[in-house]
Motif scaffolding. Structure first.
Motif, PDB file in Angstrom:
ATOM      1  N   GLY A   1      -3.354   0.226  -8.636  1.00  0.00           N
ATOM      2  CA  GLY A   1      -4.493   1.053  -7.787  1.00  0.00           C
ATOM      3  C   GLY A   1      -5.807   0.520  -7.334  1.00  0.00           C
ATOM      4  O   GLY A   1      -5.972  -0.595  -7.821  1.00  0.00           O
ATOM      5  N   GLY A   2      -6.311   1.104  -6.436  1.00  0.00           N
ATOM      6  CA  GLY A   2      -7.581   0.726  -5.695  1.00  0.00           C
ATOM      7  C   GLY A   2      -7.377  -0.418  -4.923  1.00  0.00           C
ATOM      8  O   GLY A   2      -8.453  -0.753  -4.225  1.00  0.00           O
ATOM      9  N   PHE A   3      -6.497  -0.818  -4.311  1.00  0.00           N
ATOM     10  CA  PHE A   3      -6.347  -1.649  -3.283  1.00  0.00           C
ATOM     11  C   PHE A   3      -6.430  -1.122  -1.784  1.00  0.00           C
ATOM     12  O   PHE A   3      -6.082   0.148  -1.591  1.00  0.00           O
ATOM     13  CB  PHE A   3      -5.180  -2.483  -3.331  1.00  0.00           C
ATOM     14  N   TYR A   4      -6.906  -1.945  -0.683  1.00  0.00           N
ATOM     15  CA  TYR A   4      -6.982  -1.331   0.548  1.00  0.00           C
ATOM     16  C   TYR A   4      -6.648  -2.481   1.344  1.00  0.00           C
ATOM     17  O   TYR A   4      -6.803  -3.759   0.925  1.00  0.00           O
ATOM     18  CB  TYR A   4      -8.130  -0.683   0.935  1.00  0.00           C
ATOM     19  N   GLY A   5      -6.468  -2.400   2.642  1.00  0.00           N
ATOM     20  CA  GLY A   5      -5.970  -3.383   3.566  1.00  0.00           C
ATOM     21  C   GLY A   5      -7.207  -3.997   4.222  1.00  0.00           C
ATOM     22  O   GLY A   5      -8.392  -3.189   4.418  1.00  0.00           O
TER      23      GLY A   5
ATOM     24  N   LEU B   1       7.823  -8.055  -3.549  1.00  0.00           N
ATOM     25  CA  LEU B   1       6.798  -7.514  -4.562  1.00  0.00           C
ATOM     26  C   LEU B   1       7.651  -7.191  -6.032  1.00  0.00           C
ATOM     27  O   LEU B   1       6.899  -7.468  -6.840  1.00  0.00           O
ATOM     28  CB  LEU B   1       6.356  -6.183  -3.847  1.00  0.00           C
ATOM     29  N   ARG B   2       8.773  -6.763  -5.870  1.00  0.00           N
ATOM     30  CA  ARG B   2       9.406  -6.592  -7.247  1.00  0.00           C
ATOM     31  C   ARG B   2       9.509  -7.814  -8.175  1.00  0.00           C
ATOM     32  O   ARG B   2       9.520  -7.651  -9.398  1.00  0.00           O
ATOM     33  CB  ARG B   2      10.783  -6.163  -7.130  1.00  0.00           C
TER      34      ARG B   2
ATOM     35  N   LEU C   1       0.732  -1.310   0.030  1.00  0.00           N
ATOM     36  CA  LEU C   1      -0.067  -0.238  -0.084  1.00  0.00           C
ATOM     37  C   LEU C   1       0.811   1.182  -0.024  1.00  0.00           C
ATOM     38  O   LEU C   1       0.331   2.336  -0.543  1.00  0.00           O
ATOM     39  CB  LEU C   1      -0.855   0.027   1.367  1.00  0.00           C
ATOM     40  N   LYS C   2       2.135   1.124   0.405  1.00  0.00           N
ATOM     41  CA  LYS C   2       3.007   2.274   0.703  1.00  0.00           C
ATOM     42  C   LYS C   2       3.336   2.812  -0.793  1.00  0.00           C
ATOM     43  O   LYS C   2       3.555   3.901  -1.214  1.00  0.00           O
ATOM     44  CB  LYS C   2       4.216   2.055   1.265  1.00  0.00           C
ATOM     45  N   HIS C   3       3.735   1.786  -1.814  1.00  0.00           N
ATOM     46  CA  HIS C   3       3.733   2.054  -3.368  1.00  0.00           C
ATOM     47  C   HIS C   3       3.298   0.974  -3.989  1.00  0.00           C
ATOM     48  O   HIS C   3       3.806   0.126  -4.393  1.00  0.00           O
ATOM     49  CB  HIS C   3       5.481   1.849  -3.422  1.00  0.00           C
TER      50      HIS C   3
END
Length: 154
Positions: free
Chosen positions: A43-47, A136-137, A37-39
């Motif tokens: 888009g459009g995601f939340y925890g 994540l990368r 969520l920091k980077h």
């Protein structure tokens, strides 16, 4: 679901030595979600947080856009992730149940996490945020999310 040998989560060296998926699946899921969520790679995601019923284990945090989700497994349909999690915990603990809540706190803040009985990023042996960024990368987010969405829409 991975089942850890007794004592690993309490031993900083042994915990850090776990493979990434196991590490992020056993307590550091919050760090992975917070780093996502920091980077955000999409888009459009939340925890969201899975909070087990009183007396049960099985807390988990993942990110979602309401249809697909991302956690240490990678991308999947949100309903399949929740189904898998519930099935795994209820098979080991009859009567297991949970609530799903939207995260309303900073997933990378030590004090916020400690208040909820989770470790913050400064409480690991090394830097879990850098580890999560590397994790994540290694993903092709758009491609993996598209596959998960196709499955979710069936």
């Amino acid at each position: 679901m991975y089942v850890l040998k007794h004592g690993i989560k309490k031993n900083a060296e042994r915990r850090w030595a776990l493979p990434d998926r196991v590490f992020f699946g056993h307590g550091a899921c919050v760090i992975l979600a917070g780093t996502f969520l920091k980077h955000p790679p999409l888009g459009g995601f939340y925890g969201e947080r899975i909070i087990p019923g009183e007396g049960f284990s099985g807390n988990h945090i993942y990110v979602t856009n309401g249809v697909i989700a991302f956690d240490y497994h990678g991308y999947s349909s949100c309903s399949l992730l929740l189904e898998h999690h519930a099935k795994a915990w209820s098979s080991r603990h009859p009567g297991w149940l949970c609530a799903i809540t939207r995260v309303d706190f900073d997933l990378l803040d030590n004090a916020e996490l400690n208040r909820r009985k989770m470790l913050g990023p400064d409480q690991y042996l090394h830097d879990p945020i850098s580890r999560a960024e590397r994790f994540l990368r290694r993903r092709s987010h758009a491609e993996a999310a598209a596959k998960a969405l196709a499955i979710a829409m069936r």
